[in-house]
Design an enzyme around this catalytic site. Sequence first.
Site, PDB file in Angstrom:
ATOM      1  N   LYS A  22      12.775  16.222 -67.190  1.00 15.58           N
ATOM      2  CA  LYS A  22      12.789  17.156 -65.935  1.00 15.58           C
ATOM      3  C   LYS A  22      11.484  17.962 -66.059  1.00 15.58           C
ATOM      4  O   LYS A  22      10.839  18.021 -64.820  1.00 15.58           O
ATOM      5  CB  LYS A  22      14.070  18.219 -66.033  1.00 15.58           C
ATOM      6  CG  LYS A  22      14.148  18.984 -64.703  1.00 15.58           C
ATOM      7  CD  LYS A  22      15.782  19.568 -64.668  1.00 15.58           C
ATOM      8  CE  LYS A  22      16.613  18.505 -64.548  1.00 15.58           C
ATOM      9  NZ  LYS A  22      18.061  19.112 -64.594  1.00 15.58           N
ATOM     10  N   ARG A  91      17.368  25.168 -65.883  1.00 13.66           N
ATOM     11  CA  ARG A  91      17.678  23.731 -66.054  1.00 13.66           C
ATOM     12  C   ARG A  91      17.385  23.201 -67.283  1.00 13.66           C
ATOM     13  O   ARG A  91      16.259  23.298 -67.986  1.00 13.66           O
ATOM     14  CB  ARG A  91      16.881  23.100 -64.936  1.00 13.66           C
ATOM     15  CG  ARG A  91      17.137  23.480 -63.868  1.00 13.66           C
ATOM     16  CD  ARG A  91      16.245  23.191 -62.553  1.00 13.66           C
ATOM     17  NE  ARG A  91      16.523  23.609 -61.244  1.00 13.66           N
ATOM     18  CZ  ARG A  91      17.062  22.829 -60.260  1.00 13.66           C
ATOM     19  NH1 ARG A  91      17.700  21.510 -60.545  1.00 13.66           N
ATOM     20  NH2 ARG A  91      17.360  23.345 -59.145  1.00 13.66           N
ATOM     21  N   GLY A 100      25.975  14.774 -70.156  1.00  9.81           N
ATOM     22  CA  GLY A 100      26.673  15.682 -70.810  1.00  9.81           C
ATOM     23  C   GLY A 100      26.004  17.078 -71.211  1.00  9.81           C
ATOM     24  O   GLY A 100      26.614  17.859 -71.988  1.00  9.81           O
ATOM     25  N   MET A 102      23.902  20.745 -70.486  1.00  7.54           N
ATOM     26  CA  MET A 102      24.530  22.032 -69.727  1.00  7.54           C
ATOM     27  C   MET A 102      24.201  21.900 -68.065  1.00  7.54           C
ATOM     28  O   MET A 102      22.857  21.386 -67.632  1.00  7.54           O
ATOM     29  CB  MET A 102      23.982  23.271 -70.370  1.00  7.54           C
ATOM     30  CG  MET A 102      24.541  24.455 -69.785  1.00  7.54           C
ATOM     31  SD  MET A 102      23.404  25.919 -70.379  1.00  7.54           S
ATOM     32  CE  MET A 102      22.348  26.222 -68.979  1.00  7.54           C
ATOM     33  N   ARG A 335      12.867  11.819 -60.920  1.00  2.00           N
ATOM     34  CA  ARG A 335      12.972  10.916 -62.232  1.00  2.00           C
ATOM     35  C   ARG A 335      12.979   9.250 -61.732  1.00  2.00           C
ATOM     36  O   ARG A 335      13.504   9.044 -60.731  1.00  2.00           O
ATOM     37  CB  ARG A 335      14.176  11.546 -63.023  1.00  2.00           C
ATOM     38  CG  ARG A 335      15.449  11.109 -62.542  1.00  2.00           C
ATOM     39  CD  ARG A 335      16.411  11.610 -63.459  1.00  2.00           C
ATOM     40  NE  ARG A 335      17.885  11.748 -62.512  1.00  2.00           N
ATOM     41  CZ  ARG A 335      18.897  12.318 -62.886  1.00  2.00           C
ATOM     42  NH1 ARG A 335      18.708  13.154 -63.993  1.00  2.00           N
ATOM     43  NH2 ARG A 335      19.926  12.283 -62.150  1.00  2.00           N
ATOM     44  N   HIS A 452      28.231  13.592 -59.177  1.00  2.73           N
ATOM     45  CA  HIS A 452      28.377  13.253 -60.798  1.00  2.73           C
ATOM     46  C   HIS A 452      28.934  12.105 -61.062  1.00  2.73           C
ATOM     47  O   HIS A 452      28.601  11.239 -62.038  1.00  2.73           O
ATOM     48  CB  HIS A 452      29.110  14.553 -61.183  1.00  2.73           C
ATOM     49  CG  HIS A 452      29.410  14.405 -62.644  1.00  2.73           C
ATOM     50  ND1 HIS A 452      30.501  13.821 -63.288  1.00  2.73           N
ATOM     51  CD2 HIS A 452      28.474  14.778 -63.715  1.00  2.73           C
ATOM     52  CE1 HIS A 452      30.363  13.934 -64.557  1.00  2.73           C
ATOM     53  NE2 HIS A 452      29.337  14.515 -64.714  1.00  2.73           N
ATOM     54  N   GLU A 760      25.258 -15.398 -96.600  1.00  7.39           N
ATOM     55  CA  GLU A 760      25.997 -14.404 -96.307  1.00  7.39           C
ATOM     56  C   GLU A 760      26.481 -13.493 -97.502  1.00  7.39           C
ATOM     57  O   GLU A 760      27.354 -12.670 -97.494  1.00  7.39           O
ATOM     58  CB  GLU A 760      27.019 -15.081 -95.686  1.00  7.39           C
ATOM     59  CG  GLU A 760      27.718 -16.114 -96.356  1.00  7.39           C
ATOM     60  CD  GLU A 760      28.749 -17.142 -95.923  1.00  7.39           C
ATOM     61  OE1 GLU A 760      29.537 -16.406 -94.925  1.00  7.39           O
ATOM     62  OE2 GLU A 760      28.934 -18.345 -96.016  1.00  7.39           O
ATOM     63  N   SER A 779      20.450 -19.942 -92.652  1.00  6.78           N
ATOM     64  CA  SER A 779      21.162 -19.189 -91.586  1.00  6.78           C
ATOM     65  C   SER A 779      21.934 -18.054 -92.203  1.00  6.78           C
ATOM     66  O   SER A 779      22.765 -18.297 -92.856  1.00  6.78           O
ATOM     67  CB  SER A 779      22.228 -20.441 -90.706  1.00  6.78           C
ATOM     68  OG  SER A 779      22.683 -19.812 -89.835  1.00  6.78           O
ATOM     69  N   CYS A 847      23.435 -16.727 -87.367  1.00  7.48           N
ATOM     70  CA  CYS A 847      24.635 -17.483 -86.498  1.00  7.48           C
ATOM     71  C   CYS A 847      25.750 -16.267 -86.667  1.00  7.48           C
ATOM     72  O   CYS A 847      26.993 -16.638 -86.151  1.00  7.48           O
ATOM     73  CB  CYS A 847      25.126 -18.621 -87.323  1.00  7.48           C
ATOM     74  SG  CYS A 847      25.666 -18.518 -89.073  1.00  7.48           S
ATOM     75  N   TYR A 867      15.291 -18.685 -84.685  1.00  4.71           N
ATOM     76  CA  TYR A 867      16.298 -18.604 -83.614  1.00  4.71           C
ATOM     77  C   TYR A 867      17.561 -17.756 -84.223  1.00  4.71           C
ATOM     78  O   TYR A 867      17.553 -17.336 -85.180  1.00  4.71           O
ATOM     79  CB  TYR A 867      16.916 -19.955 -83.470  1.00  4.71           C
ATOM     80  CG  TYR A 867      17.821 -20.720 -84.641  1.00  4.71           C
ATOM     81  CD1 TYR A 867      19.090 -20.477 -84.611  1.00  4.71           C
ATOM     82  CD2 TYR A 867      17.265 -21.443 -85.628  1.00  4.71           C
ATOM     83  CE1 TYR A 867      19.854 -20.934 -85.638  1.00  4.71           C
ATOM     84  CE2 TYR A 867      17.945 -21.899 -86.648  1.00  4.71           C
ATOM     85  CZ  TYR A 867      19.239 -21.681 -86.502  1.00  4.71           C
ATOM     86  OH  TYR A 867      20.214 -22.141 -87.805  1.00  4.71           O
TER      87      TYR A 867
END
Length: 895
Positions: A22, A91, A100, A102, A335, A452, A760, A779, A847, A867
């Site tokens: 702002k 502000r 969220g 003020m 904005r 809002h 893994e 992978s 993957c 990939y």
Amino acid sequence: MPKFVYDFTEGNRDLKDLLGGKGANLAEMTNLGLPVPPGFTITTEACRHYLAQGDIPDGLDDEVTRHLKALEHAMGRKLGDPADPLLVSVRSGAKFSMPGMMDTVLNIGLSDESVDGLAKQSGNERFAWDAYRRLIQMFGKTVLGIDGEHFEHAIDAAKKAKGATTDTQLDAEDLKVLTQAYKDLVVEHADREFPQDPREQMDLAVLAVFNSWNSDRAVLYRRQERIPTDLGTAVSVVSMVFGNLGDDSGTGVAFTRDPGTGAQGVYGDYLQNAQGEDVVAGIRNTVPLQDLEGVDKTSYDQLMDIMATLENHYRDLCDIEFTIERGKLWMLQTRVGKRTAAAAFRIATQLVNQGMIDLDEALTRVTGEELARLMFPRFDTSAGEITLITKAISASPGAAVGKAVFDSRTAVAQAAAGEKVILVRRETNPDDLHGMIAAEGVLTSRGGKTSHAAVVARGMGKTCICGADELEVDTAGKQFTAANGLTVSEGDVISIDGTSGAVYLGEVPVIASNVVQYFEGELAPDADELVAAVHTIMAHADAARRLGVRANADNGPDCARARRFGAAGVGLVRTEHMFLGERRQLVEDLILAAEDPPARQAALDALEPLQRGDFVEILEAMDGLPVTIRLIDPPLHEFLPDYTELSVKIALAGDEAEEKDLRLLEAVRRLHEQNPMLGLRGVRLGLVIPGLFDMQVRAIAEAAADRVHAGGSPHPEIMIPLVATVQELEITREAAEKVLAEVKAETGSDLDVLIGTMIEVPRAAVTAGDIARSADFFSFGTNDLTQMTWAFSRDDVEGAFFSPYIAKGIFGVSPFETLDVAGVGRLINIAAAEGRATKPGLKLGICGEHGGDPASVWFFHDAGLDYVSCSPFRVPIARLEAGRAAVSTTDSDTR
């Protein structure tokens, strides 16, 4: 000493980190010579100091005093002067727009003394008392923490006593009485008098803005939008201009393009004789911005020129707040505006066509999350009899179905219980944020496209309909009534179409979106403006990206769909999925034959042709593209009956229990593990059950040979799961190569099959240099790698402690949703670097379902993987994000 306060003439839009969005944009408009009320901004650095130390930084008070005196000199009035008061607004404004935070406090500087001075200087006693009651109401709610309902009840009572339907019908005497009622509410609920010192009002409001950074709703919104917690907020102090001085005054919100559709034109809302919060809060229904031309053509024409200036300057859709004070136009904020997913794609391509941005920039203006929203289903209103309740303002598109609820607490509770809900309110306010997040969609009877509810819903991608003024919403009675007398009570199912603004009774069936139909090949790339925009941006993403995109698919139809969606192969075929259904019996036979080699081979021989048929179907669907096939991974007990159920069955049968059931129970006992994820599975199964992996490798090889003989071009890749040491891979690879050689000799086919492993297990990641000696590719199975790195099972913990972990900030987001870069990501980087140090041409992929998560795709791009692979539906999302990662910096603003 550091500088904590900047005049609007000192900043610019590049200082968002310091001045907030702002403050930076107020400064930018000032620099452009636009009519901005003078003011100054207190920096985010001051906020961060206050939050960390519990007190304002040294020197801030003096800086504010100096800037306030300069402002007073520029305006020719002093703050709160009884004879001719300067009034200001306070502000909040963080780097990112945060609903969220003020609420703005207007009219600071008014007091029992200065309200008369304002009345004399304005020549409008009603206006002065309206401004004073607004100050007490806003200050009481946002600074002193008084429940806003108390003030709402008081003004409702004043209107009822007067027989008025709107605030503007209350005269000066009515507002004097209301102001005293508000002051009494402050004493009653805040245990103090309303402050009469103007500087105290301003200072308390500034501190309230700082404190609001850590308010529940701000924290909730940051988690929802993944905004960093350490940014802090700036505070802008702006000299007041008044839209409530009469019918020659007013306030409004404008967009340079429609934030709902992206269409070019004049979009926005206007209210005569009102202050800005009246528009945003949706308390009074607005008129379309075009109506301003008939009310005040001079201001309208000037506004149109300014809107064009701002859009050309920012090269994007701009969201603008303005006030007209007795015929003079003032700009209060601009904005880059929030928009729907459809608008994002349309606007990005429009700006390219207009020569304002290039395709690389257009690609950074859209996101994978937005593309996913465009792929959601839409209502099929042609199917059967449908009851239309009303039609209102389409504020945020989409198709949402759920049970009507009338307060945010109920929305959160029911959503947590697994119910889909639609939040119905007269109008929403920041306190409704948690309910809006929990709901499938939002319906309000008041407000417009700039209310809002509309703004927040668009930002979150929630379906929203506003301004349904035909509905009488009774939040206390938990019901709404339509114009025809139809009553919908809490728990009744409704369907809301945020694209058309239609509200339906009951559940309306859905059909595939146009974007999905385009990906399926059912609609041409120029079928409509949205599809054309998606096609243009996707084509550029594909041309720009370095990262390949494959799909996780286990059968021919899924593979075919993935290919239509743009997959360049399959990154994961889960062969265990081929053992379910009627085939489960064959796995039982295999397990029961553990000590009987001929019976075990017979079971394998029965499974092999079935597997071969599956692989033929998959390789045909992906002809010419690589297909990575993972050998059986999960523990065998998953293919056996439940231990408790089988025990009960045998106990009930007594002496008549079948021999097979008794053998099954013994097998279940033998294979039962406390934590199957860490037990006999993956490569370990292939090493301890003779012939199991050989059968699967033969099925793959013979399927490939069949495709070669049919004229196809198969490219299967065999992936060994759960490898933790190179010896496991060496033994398994040697056996697989022997089978491949046998099939090659038997069929005369020239088979080129890569053999690699799934990384893994953390040990595999940190010993990847050794493992790479026997691997053609890695992978990364990020689902299991995440579980093993964090030492918890997803199935067990997501319902147990994820919610409090996220609430406490331990997780910003679930590590199963977005990759844990610091932990799991570090393991991937180690494995990638060490693997390629051993074998420079080592192919690297991923993957896990992280392969379709937008934020994770950027990490995989930066990590140098070849990939990603994800579910077919998410393939377009991964394609888009891979393109964005290739053309963008790593600035989180572009993500």
